[in-house]
Design a protein around this motif. Structure first.
Motif, mmCIF file in Angstrom:
data_model
loop_
_atom_site.group_PDB
_atom_site.id
_atom_site.type_symbol
_atom_site.label_atom_id
_atom_site.label_comp_id
_atom_site.label_asym_id
_atom_site.label_seq_id
_atom_site.Cartn_x
_atom_site.Cartn_y
_atom_site.Cartn_z
ATOM 1 N N LEU A 109 0.583 -1.500 0.069
ATOM 2 C CA LEU A 109 -0.145 0.085 0.280
ATOM 3 C C LEU A 109 0.800 0.806 -0.282
ATOM 4 C CD1 LEU A 109 -2.664 1.389 -0.022
ATOM 5 C CD2 LEU A 109 -2.440 1.572 3.203
ATOM 6 N N LEU A 110 1.943 1.448 0.550
ATOM 7 C CA LEU A 110 2.916 2.498 0.907
ATOM 8 C C LEU A 110 3.490 2.942 -0.405
ATOM 9 C CD1 LEU A 110 4.828 1.533 4.831
ATOM 10 C CD2 LEU A 110 3.242 3.981 4.229
ATOM 11 N N SER A 111 3.624 1.681 -0.826
ATOM 12 C CA SER A 111 4.698 1.638 -3.082
ATOM 13 C C SER A 111 3.881 2.353 -3.308
ATOM 14 C CB SER A 111 5.387 0.603 -2.528
ATOM 15 O OG SER A 111 5.666 0.084 -3.870
ATOM 16 N N ARG A 112 2.322 1.691 -3.688
ATOM 17 C CA ARG A 112 1.144 2.195 -4.300
ATOM 18 C C ARG A 112 0.952 3.666 -4.064
ATOM 19 N NH1 ARG A 112 -0.964 -1.976 -3.448
ATOM 20 N NH2 ARG A 112 -2.482 -1.464 -2.135
ATOM 21 N N GLY A 145 2.022 6.989 -6.954
ATOM 22 C CA GLY A 145 1.182 7.451 -7.374
ATOM 23 C C GLY A 145 1.110 8.863 -6.890
ATOM 24 N N THR A 146 1.602 8.831 -5.775
ATOM 25 C CA THR A 146 2.104 10.355 -5.075
ATOM 26 C C THR A 146 3.594 11.213 -6.328
ATOM 27 O OG1 THR A 146 1.501 10.557 -3.149
ATOM 28 C CG2 THR A 146 2.590 11.949 -3.447
ATOM 29 N N ASN A 147 4.278 10.800 -6.212
ATOM 30 C CA ASN A 147 5.040 11.107 -7.224
ATOM 31 C C ASN A 147 4.629 11.523 -8.420
ATOM 32 O OD1 ASN A 147 6.827 10.782 -5.489
ATOM 33 N ND2 ASN A 147 7.853 9.154 -6.053
ATOM 34 N N GLN A 148 3.817 10.120 -9.790
ATOM 35 C CA GLN A 148 3.293 10.588 -10.805
ATOM 36 C C GLN A 148 2.466 11.711 -10.700
ATOM 37 O OE1 GLN A 148 1.764 6.990 -11.359
ATOM 38 N NE2 GLN A 148 3.574 5.790 -12.175
#
Length: 106
Positions: free
Chosen positions: A93-96, A100-103
């Motif tokens: 979940l953290l990775s997703r 998502g925030t970086n994109q």
């Protein structure tokens, strides 16, 4: 991702083994008194508890429910072994969310 979760999990197991060894080989109260009698011992404990506070903030932001208390309250007592369990559990979940925030910010 699975390799990272395994590595973090194994690190938590190693830390647990060190804690168990210390329980049987050391005297918590005598050694704790020695640690807190030294300036760098106090700094180390302050650093440790600041880290606990920071991960508690992250957990509160990620969990956003009553479950946050389940994960946060034991941290000062169980330390980073508990943090490892949460990270292994929530790493996908953290990775997703971070990806998502970086994109979105690019």
């Amino acid at each position: 991702m699975p390799l990272l979760r395994i590595t973090i999990g194994l690190s938590g197991i190693a830390l647990t083994a060190l804690i168990i060894r210390a329980i049987y080989a050391g005297d918590f109260w005598v050694e704790g008194a020695w640690l807190t009698s030294m300036p760098w011992g106090i700094v180390s404990l302050a650093d440790l508890y600041l880290g606990f506070l920071m991960i508690a903030v992250v957990i509160a932001l990620v969990e956003r429910s009553a479950w946050a208390a389940f994960w946060i309250i034991p941290i000062p007592f169980l330390g980073n072994v508990w943090t490892v369990i949460w990270i292994v559990y929530r790493l996908p979940l953290l990775s997703r969310r971070l990806r998502g925030t970086n994109q979105q910010s690019s």
